[in-house]
Design a protein around this motif. Structure first.
Motif, PDB file in Angstrom:
ATOM      1  N   PHE A  83       0.833  -1.205   0.000  1.00 38.86           N
ATOM      2  CA  PHE A  83       0.000   0.000   0.000  1.00 38.86           C
ATOM      3  C   PHE A  83       0.870   1.259   0.000  1.00 38.86           C
ATOM      4  O   PHE A  83       0.530   2.247  -0.630  1.00 38.86           O
ATOM      5  N   TYR A  84       1.980   1.186   0.705  1.00 41.14           N
ATOM      6  CA  TYR A  84       2.940   2.299   0.685  1.00 41.14           C
ATOM      7  C   TYR A  84       3.415   2.535  -0.744  1.00 41.14           C
ATOM      8  O   TYR A  84       3.423   3.661  -1.251  1.00 41.14           O
ATOM      9  N   MET A  85       3.787   1.419  -1.406  1.00 38.31           N
ATOM     10  CA  MET A  85       4.258   1.494  -2.788  1.00 38.31           C
ATOM     11  C   MET A  85       3.167   2.080  -3.687  1.00 38.31           C
ATOM     12  O   MET A  85       3.417   2.976  -4.498  1.00 38.31           O
ATOM     13  N   ILE A  86       1.936   1.582  -3.525  1.00 36.85           N
ATOM     14  CA  ILE A  86       0.841   2.049  -4.380  1.00 36.85           C
ATOM     15  C   ILE A  86       0.579   3.533  -4.132  1.00 36.85           C
ATOM     16  O   ILE A  86       0.363   4.299  -5.071  1.00 36.85           O
ATOM     17  N   GLY A  87       0.634   3.944  -2.864  1.00 38.84           N
ATOM     18  CA  GLY A  87       0.465   5.365  -2.552  1.00 38.84           C
ATOM     19  C   GLY A  87       1.498   6.212  -3.281  1.00 38.84           C
ATOM     20  O   GLY A  87       1.172   7.224  -3.907  1.00 38.84           O
ATOM     21  N   ALA A  88       2.769   5.762  -3.225  1.00 43.83           N
ATOM     22  CA  ALA A  88       3.837   6.523  -3.857  1.00 43.83           C
ATOM     23  C   ALA A  88       3.618   6.604  -5.371  1.00 43.83           C
ATOM     24  O   ALA A  88       3.753   7.674  -5.973  1.00 43.83           O
ATOM     25  N   TYR A  89       3.239   5.485  -5.987  1.00 47.70           N
ATOM     26  CA  TYR A  89       3.033   5.492  -7.438  1.00 47.70           C
ATOM     27  C   TYR A  89       1.795   6.298  -7.838  1.00 47.70           C
ATOM     28  O   TYR A  89       1.814   6.999  -8.857  1.00 47.70           O
ATOM     29  N   LEU A  90       0.719   6.183  -7.044  1.00 48.30           N
ATOM     30  CA  LEU A  90      -0.470   6.988  -7.340  1.00 48.30           C
ATOM     31  C   LEU A  90      -0.131   8.463  -7.272  1.00 48.30           C
ATOM     32  O   LEU A  90      -0.547   9.260  -8.127  1.00 48.30           O
ATOM     33  N   CYS A  91       0.654   8.832  -6.275  1.00 49.32           N
ATOM     34  CA  CYS A  91       1.056  10.221  -6.099  1.00 49.32           C
ATOM     35  C   CYS A  91       1.859  10.687  -7.312  1.00 49.32           C
ATOM     36  O   CYS A  91       1.612  11.750  -7.884  1.00 49.32           O
ATOM     37  N   TYR A  92       2.810   9.851  -7.747  1.00 48.73           N
ATOM     38  CA  TYR A  92       3.628  10.187  -8.917  1.00 48.73           C
ATOM     39  C   TYR A  92       2.749  10.364 -10.148  1.00 48.73           C
ATOM     40  O   TYR A  92       2.864  11.328 -10.903  1.00 48.73           O
ATOM     41  N   TRP A  93       1.812   9.420 -10.330  1.00 47.58           N
ATOM     42  CA  TRP A  93       0.972   9.393 -11.523  1.00 47.58           C
ATOM     43  C   TRP A  93       0.015  10.586 -11.547  1.00 47.58           C
ATOM     44  O   TRP A  93      -0.053  11.330 -12.538  1.00 47.58           O
ATOM     45  N   LEU A  94      -0.702  10.795 -10.422  1.00 49.27           N
ATOM     46  CA  LEU A  94      -1.716  11.848 -10.395  1.00 49.27           C
ATOM     47  C   LEU A  94      -1.091  13.236 -10.332  1.00 49.27           C
ATOM     48  O   LEU A  94      -1.641  14.180 -10.887  1.00 49.27           O
ATOM     49  N   THR A  95       0.080  13.343  -9.679  1.00 52.83           N
ATOM     50  CA  THR A  95       0.766  14.637  -9.685  1.00 52.83           C
ATOM     51  C   THR A  95       1.211  14.966 -11.101  1.00 52.83           C
ATOM     52  O   THR A  95       1.134  16.117 -11.540  1.00 52.83           O
ATOM     53  N   GLY A  96       1.650  13.934 -11.829  1.00 60.07           N
ATOM     54  CA  GLY A  96       2.051  14.143 -13.218  1.00 60.07           C
ATOM     55  C   GLY A  96       0.880  14.630 -14.054  1.00 60.07           C
ATOM     56  O   GLY A  96       1.020  15.527 -14.885  1.00 60.07           O
ATOM     57  N   ILE A  97      -0.315  14.067 -13.830  1.00 59.70           N
ATOM     58  CA  ILE A  97      -1.485  14.436 -14.636  1.00 59.70           C
ATOM     59  C   ILE A  97      -1.979  15.833 -14.289  1.00 59.70           C
ATOM     60  O   ILE A  97      -2.226  16.661 -15.170  1.00 59.70           O
ATOM     61  N   THR A  98      -2.100  16.090 -12.965  1.00 64.16           N
ATOM     62  CA  THR A  98      -2.691  17.366 -12.558  1.00 64.16           C
ATOM     63  C   THR A  98      -1.651  18.472 -12.454  1.00 64.16           C
ATOM     64  O   THR A  98      -2.011  19.643 -12.438  1.00 64.16           O
ATOM     65  N   GLY A  99      -0.388  18.105 -12.368  1.00 65.74           N
ATOM     66  CA  GLY A  99       0.657  19.115 -12.291  1.00 65.74           C
ATOM     67  C   GLY A  99       0.833  19.698 -10.903  1.00 65.74           C
ATOM     68  O   GLY A  99       1.595  20.634 -10.713  1.00 65.74           O
ATOM     69  N   ASN A 100       0.142  19.155  -9.919  1.00 66.62           N
ATOM     70  CA  ASN A 100       0.274  19.705  -8.570  1.00 66.62           C
ATOM     71  C   ASN A 100       0.232  18.573  -7.545  1.00 66.62           C
ATOM     72  O   ASN A 100      -0.641  17.696  -7.608  1.00 66.62           O
TER      73      ASN A 100
END
Lengths: 329, 288
Positions: free
Chosen positions: B44-61
């Motif tokens: 879950f830690y890993m998934i959190g980190a990847y979701l953060c990377y992915w969604l920050t990339g999409i939204t830019g923030n």
């Protein structure tokens, strides 16, 4: 624990004959692969002594495999002619000592604590070899020369020879199997099995259960060290990955898939898992996904493993024989 | 110079300890209430980190990335509990270990299918860039202070939920006597699902917060999982207070270990655990 019935003995003898004949037909690649599987089987059988017979779920058993391998590689790295028996004795006594220390600290706890403690101690050993610059660090360490088995001046078994080594490992596997089945039939083994069933009751009978558990832990650790020794002597190369927790996890998988609480189950499990690990990557790069699915399937649908299946088949066989006999009476 | 250097290490150790607390508190609750040993917690830690990377990339923030990732983590934790973990209640720890180990293999492979095996970095938002100058050549990054304060806020929130709300009362009751809670007519399946997805979300949040500092790479959840186990064992299973003290101890021991004993840094935490257990086998705040 199951009693070894006659159909099981026949089954095991057939397996042994097949293993004896295999190098004649298997070719060098598969002979080497089966050698590796038999070494790993020694390791998983020793884990079964803890999980399946004593009821100690160790999640750090790979530590002893790795310690055995590293001790051979470190202590005899510069030695030109390694005396096999000396190196084996020294490696196994030191691995046993490590198992004594870790076991003594771990068996004071039980349940989840025991699982996590063994895991944490194994990680500690992992990092010890991983970070230490003297023992090769994360690159691992090479063993310059293989141990020599000599009788006087005559070389008895050539460990460089793949066929020699195959039969040598097979002999060890049979030896470990017989040794453990002897222990488990002795009063000592009965106490271990009773501890798994109900530790409180065994204690009430006046047995000092921590001592029995500790001895079981040390025996299992030492045999795991033997497997590590055989592996290091086989490949002449040891890496910290041997001690990693993924190794411990896969070893538990092998024991459960094969069937814990039987000595031959882990061997079957090891064969299946290693062959799958060898076979699946041909189809997909993401073969671990399939492996994970198989593990989940085993947990949900086959908790007693393949040995459980074999037992239910053989029981049906013997009980139908009995019914048959009754008709005659 | 010397004292500010140690001050920075102290702050780093505390910040790492806070992050570990987010992981360990969920882990210890899942142990204590559900009786489940959850190896997939690092996933879950890993998934959190990847979701953060992915969604920050999409939204830019980063902030919107995290805000979008939180509901996804809750849903994901809930799905895993319903589909896999719920088959494990009342089963031997051995099978729990095995099944959650399989979940790690699956989560790691899915990560490699969706996001590849490269190392990714996550940009720190403009507001939190820069650092506080302590001396001429020693500075402390603002983002790390942000992590610490976010963790403190989460810890206070958790304290409030667990101590002051009805849900928290049920959770505390479940931790001390599961059968009695069931006998009082509380739907234990519902409680388990909430506790599990709460723990999973806390772990994912730790992954999200640390993504900009540690970057995002395969296997990121594996090492932190084992350290979180160490924290739980030191603190005592089921004790949130223990998880808090244990996390700070390990965070400080690990950080100062890296500075003072660089060759043995990773072993310090385990040695500390061995010492604590030698003295108290049930952990600092564990029940016998």
């Amino acid at each position: 624990m199951h009693t070894v019935t006659r159909p099981i003995i026949i089954f095991l003898c057939i397996c042994l004959v097949l293993l004896l004949l295999f190098p004649a037909v298997g070719g060098p690649f598969y002979t080497e692969l089966v050698t590796k599987i038999m070494i790993l089987s020694i390791f998983t059988i020793s884990l079964d002594l803890l999980i399946g017979f004593t009821g100690l779920v160790s999640f750090g058993h790979a530590a002893f495999f790795g310690i055995g391998a590293y001790l051979l590689a470190i202590l005899f790295n510069e030695v030109e002619h390694i005396n096999y028996w000396w190196s084996l004795t020294l490696t196994l006594s030191l691995t046993g000592l490590a198992a004594l220390v870790i076991g003594w600290l771990s068996i004071r706890t039980s349940g989840i604590y025991f699982i996590m403690l063994t895991l944490a101690f194994a990680q500690m050993c992992f990092y010890f070899f991983f970070e230490s610059p003297h023992f090769g660090g994360d690159d691992g360490i090479f063993l310059a020369n293989k141990p020599e088995i000599k009788f006087g001046t005559h070389q008895l078994i050539d460990l460089e020879n793949e066929h020699h080594y195959y039969y040598f490992v097979l002999a060890w596997l049979v030896g470990v199997y017989l040794f453990l089945s002897m222990i488990l039939r002795a009063p000592f083994g009965h106490v271990l099995i009773a501890i798994k069933a109900n530790e409180q009751r065994v204690r009430a009978l006046g047995y000092s259960t921590p001592h029995y558990k500790l001895v079981s832990f040390v025996i299992a650790g030492t045999i795991a060290g033997l497997a590590g020794f055989l592996e290091a002597a086989h490949t002449s190369f040891v890496t910290p990955a041997y001690l990693g927790w993924h190794e411990s996890g896969m070893a538990i998988m092998m024991v459960i898939l094969g069937g814990m609480g039987t000595l031959f189950g882990p061997v079957i499990g090891t064969f299946i898992v290693v062959l799958l690990q060898d076979f699946l990557p041909n189809f997909t790069e993401h073969w671990k996904l399939i492996m994970g699915g198989i593990i989940i399937g085993v947990v949900l649908f086959l908790p007693n493993g393949i040995a459980g299946l074999i037992y239910s088949i053989s029981n049906r066989f013997t009980s139908s024989q009995k019914e048959h006999g009754r008709e005659h009476v | 110079m010397e004292s500010s250097f140690y001050l920075i290490q102290l702050l780093n150790g505390i910040q790492y300890g806070f992050l570990l607390f987010l992981l360990a508190s969920g882990l210890t609750l899942i142990f204590g209430i559900m009786g489940i040993i959850n190896l997939a917690h690092g996933a879950f830690y890993m998934i959190g980190a990847y979701l953060c990377y992915w969604l920050t990339g999409i939204t830019g923030n980063l902030f919107t990335g995290i805000l979008l990732a939180i509901p996804l983590s809750i849903l994901f934790g809930y799905a895993v509990e319903r589909l896999a973990i719920s088959h494990l209640y009342n089963r031997d720890h051995l099978y729990q270990v095995l099944l959650t180990y399989a979940l790690i293999l699956i989560a790691n492979e899915l990560q490699s299918i969706f996001w590849g095996n490269d190392v990714h970095s996550v940009a720190i938002p403009e507001v939190l860039k820069g650092s506080i100058q302590l001396t001429d050549n020693q500075a402390y990054p603002i983002y790390r202070l942000f992590i610490s304060s976010a963790c403190i806020v989460l810890a206070i929130l958790m304290y409030w939920v667990i101590q002051k709300t009805k849900l928290g009362m049920t959770i505390r009751a479940g931790a001390s006597n599961r059968e009695m809670v069931q006998a009082l007519g509380i739907n234990i399946n519902w409680l388990f699902a909430i506790v599990f997805s709460m723990g999973a979300t806390l772990a994912a949040l730790a992954g999200m917060l640390s993504a900009p500092v540690n970057s995002v790479y395969p296997g990121i959840g594996d090492n932190i999982l084992i350290i979180s186990f160490v924290v739980v064992v030191i603190g005592g299973i089921g004790s949130i207070k223990g998880a808090f003290i244990g996390a700070l101890l390990i965070g400080l021991a690990d950080t100062f270990g890296k500075v003072l004993l660089p060759e043995m840094a990773s072993m310090v935490a385990y040695a500390l655990m061995a010492a604590v257990l030698f003295w108290r086998p049930q952990g600092l705040f564990g029940k016998v």
